[in-house]
Write an enzyme that holds these catalytic residues in place. Structure first.
Site, short mmCIF file in Angstrom:
data_model
loop_
_atom_site.label_atom_id
_atom_site.label_comp_id
_atom_site.label_asym_id
_atom_site.label_seq_id
_atom_site.Cartn_x
_atom_site.Cartn_y
_atom_site.Cartn_z
CB ALA A 68 -0.90 -0.01 1.23
N GLY A 111 0.74 -5.03 1.01
CA GLY A 111 -0.47 -5.12 0.19
C GLY A 111 -0.21 -5.78 -1.16
CD GLU A 114 -2.16 -7.62 3.14
OE1 GLU A 114 -2.01 -6.45 2.74
OE2 GLU A 114 -2.54 -7.92 4.28
CD GLU A 134 1.90 -5.42 5.70
OE1 GLU A 134 2.75 -6.33 5.96
OE2 GLU A 134 1.07 -5.51 4.78
C1 HXC Z 1 5.07 4.38 -1.20
C2 HXC Z 1 6.97 3.42 -2.05
C3 HXC Z 1 6.62 2.19 -1.48
C4 HXC Z 1 5.39 2.11 -0.75
C5 HXC Z 1 8.49 1.96 -2.51
N1 HXC Z 1 8.13 3.24 -2.68
N2 HXC Z 1 7.58 1.30 -1.79
N3 HXC Z 1 6.19 4.50 -1.91
N4 HXC Z 1 4.67 3.23 -0.64
N5 HXC Z 1 4.96 0.97 -0.22
C6 HXC Z 1 8.85 4.29 -3.39
C7 HXC Z 1 10.03 4.82 -2.61
O1 HXC Z 1 9.60 5.77 -1.68
C8 HXC Z 1 10.87 5.40 -3.71
O2 HXC Z 1 10.34 6.65 -4.08
C9 HXC Z 1 10.64 4.46 -4.87
O3 HXC Z 1 9.42 3.78 -4.59
C10 HXC Z 1 11.75 3.42 -5.01
O4 HXC Z 1 11.89 2.75 -3.76
P1 HXC Z 1 13.31 2.55 -3.04
O5 HXC Z 1 13.03 2.29 -1.62
O6 HXC Z 1 14.21 3.68 -3.36
O7 HXC Z 1 13.83 1.24 -3.79
P2 HXC Z 1 14.82 0.12 -3.22
O8 HXC Z 1 15.94 0.75 -2.46
O9 HXC Z 1 15.14 -0.74 -4.40
O10 HXC Z 1 13.97 -0.72 -2.19
C11 HXC Z 1 12.87 -1.51 -2.57
C12 HXC Z 1 11.99 -1.91 -1.36
C13 HXC Z 1 11.62 -0.63 -0.58
C14 HXC Z 1 12.74 -2.89 -0.47
C15 HXC Z 1 10.75 -2.61 -1.93
O11 HXC Z 1 11.09 0.32 -1.48
C16 HXC Z 1 10.62 -0.86 0.50
O12 HXC Z 1 10.96 -1.38 1.55
N6 HXC Z 1 9.38 -0.42 0.27
C17 HXC Z 1 8.32 -0.45 1.27
C18 HXC Z 1 7.81 -1.87 1.44
C19 HXC Z 1 6.72 -1.91 2.52
O13 HXC Z 1 6.95 -1.60 3.67
N7 HXC Z 1 5.51 -2.31 2.12
C20 HXC Z 1 4.37 -2.43 3.02
C21 HXC Z 1 3.60 -1.17 2.98
S1 HXC Z 1 2.27 -1.22 4.17
P3 HXC Z 1 11.21 8.01 -3.99
O14 HXC Z 1 10.25 9.06 -4.44
O15 HXC Z 1 11.65 8.11 -2.58
O16 HXC Z 1 12.35 7.75 -4.94
C22 HXC Z 1 1.08 -2.11 3.42
C23 HXC Z 1 -0.20 -2.28 4.21
C24 HXC Z 1 -1.24 -2.99 3.40
O17 HXC Z 1 1.20 -2.58 2.36
C25 HXC Z 1 -2.55 -2.93 4.09
C26 HXC Z 1 -3.70 -3.29 3.16
C27 HXC Z 1 -4.04 -2.24 2.21
#
Ligand code: HXC
Length: 260
Positions: A68, A111, A114, A134
């Site tokens: 998400a 997400g 999911e 998360e």
């Molecule tokens: C918003 C995101 C994002 C996310 C990545 N980006 N994941 N933006 N929400 N979930 C954005 C980053 O901010 C960045 O933008 C760009 O995408 C590239 O990501 P990087 O982190 O620079 O890439 P990398 O170093 O290769 O790392 C990849 C990654 C990391 C390991 C996947 O991006 C990451 O950990 N992402 C978050 C994963 C996460 O926590 N997901 C769960 C979310 S909560 P900028 O503009 O900064 O360059 C969830 C709840 C669901 O999903 C509930 C039900 C709906």
């Protein structure tokens, strides 16, 4: 249709597979509200399109979806989540009638994982990574990551994934039954579409009922499930597709289902 966050097309030799490609590459296909509502809209139109027999959802080589949209969620409050029924739009995806396949390359996190689990079958590229990170953000999965995952891989593995936030490789995901097949990344979409085409050639009525029966196994007792399955099996003898399917076998030819 003009979509901002996804690309939608029909594919396969007979153009009977609906294809949705998540297309927000700069944010690793983070599932913002706009993207999810576009996916729901595209899925609904495929679900009612008689020429489409199965649907594939995919992302790109780097990410299926990294979860998400954290930037969109950061200021949410409990009251706002409840009032706006955050995540309600996702429910539509799990309620599709037609078979839904996920082709996962790269990250399927939070997400994203999911969303893949809402699909009926997951194929993964050999570099795919699954996870529910998360907990590292101070929250928990909210769209099936503690429920569908546990039913799929069992308690100990689900607990490890949900409590550690650690990523799982495609190969490990296959071993634990989360993924049904791992293929080289560059062949993933071709292989997934091939399976979708095979499924799309079946009777759509039988596909939908088969899907409902398998899903019922996760919702009910064995006795009730077996009864439901038996009656659904009986019901299919009311279709033209049953007559055609069995006649084709006896006449040693390929069945031509009309979904009636
Ligand atoms: C918003 C995101 C994002 C996310 C990545 N980006 N994941 N933006 N929400 N979930 C954005 C980053 O901010 C960045 O933008 C760009 O995408 C590239 O990501 P990087 O982190 O620079 O890439 P990398 O170093 O290769 O790392 C990849 C990654 C990391 C390991 C996947 O991006 C990451 O950990 N992402 C978050 C994963 C996460 O926590 N997901 C769960 C979310 S909560 P900028 O503009 O900064 O360059 C969830 C709840 C669901 O999903 C509930 C039900 C709906």
């Amino acid at each position: 249709e003009n979509y901002e966050f996804i690309k939608v097309s029909k594919t396969g030799e007979k153009q009977n597979v609906g294809l949705i490609q998540l297309n927000r590459p700069k944010a690793l296909n983070a599932l913002c509200n706009g993207l999810i509502s576009e996916v729901s809209e595209a899925l609904n139109s495929f679900d009612t399109d008689k020429s489409v027999g199965a649907i594939v959802i995919t992302g790109n080589e780097k990410a299926f979806a990294a979860g998400a949209d954290i930037k969109e969620m950061v200021t949410n409050t409990f009251a706002k989540c409840v009032a706006e029924d955050f995540i309600a739009a996702w429910q539509l995806i799990a309620n599709m009638k037609k078979p839904l396949l996920a082709a996962v390359n790269g990250y399927a996190l939070g997400g994203g994982c999911e969303l893949a689990m809402m699909c009926d079958i997951i194929y993964a590229g050999d570099k795919a990574k699954f996870g529910q990170p998360e907990i590292l953000l101070g929250v928990i999965p909210g769209a099936g990551g503690t429920q569908r995952l546990t039913r799929t891989v069992g308690k100990s593995k689900a607990m490890e994934i949900v409590l550690s936030g650690n990523q799982v490789t495609a190969q490990d995901a296959e071993k634990m039954g989360l993924v049904s097949k791992v293929v080289p990344a560059d062949q993933l979409l071709t292989e997934t579409v091939k399976l979708a085409e095979k499924i799309a050639g079946n009777s759509q009525i039988a596909n939908t009922i088969a899907k409902e029966c398998v899903n019922t196994a996760l919702e009910t007792t064995l006795k009730e499930g077996l009864h439901f399955e038996k009656r659904m099996f009986h019901a299919l003898f009311a279709t033209k597709d049953q007559k055609e399917g069995m006649a084709a076998f006896i006449e040693k030819r390929k069945a031509n289902f009309t979904n009636e």
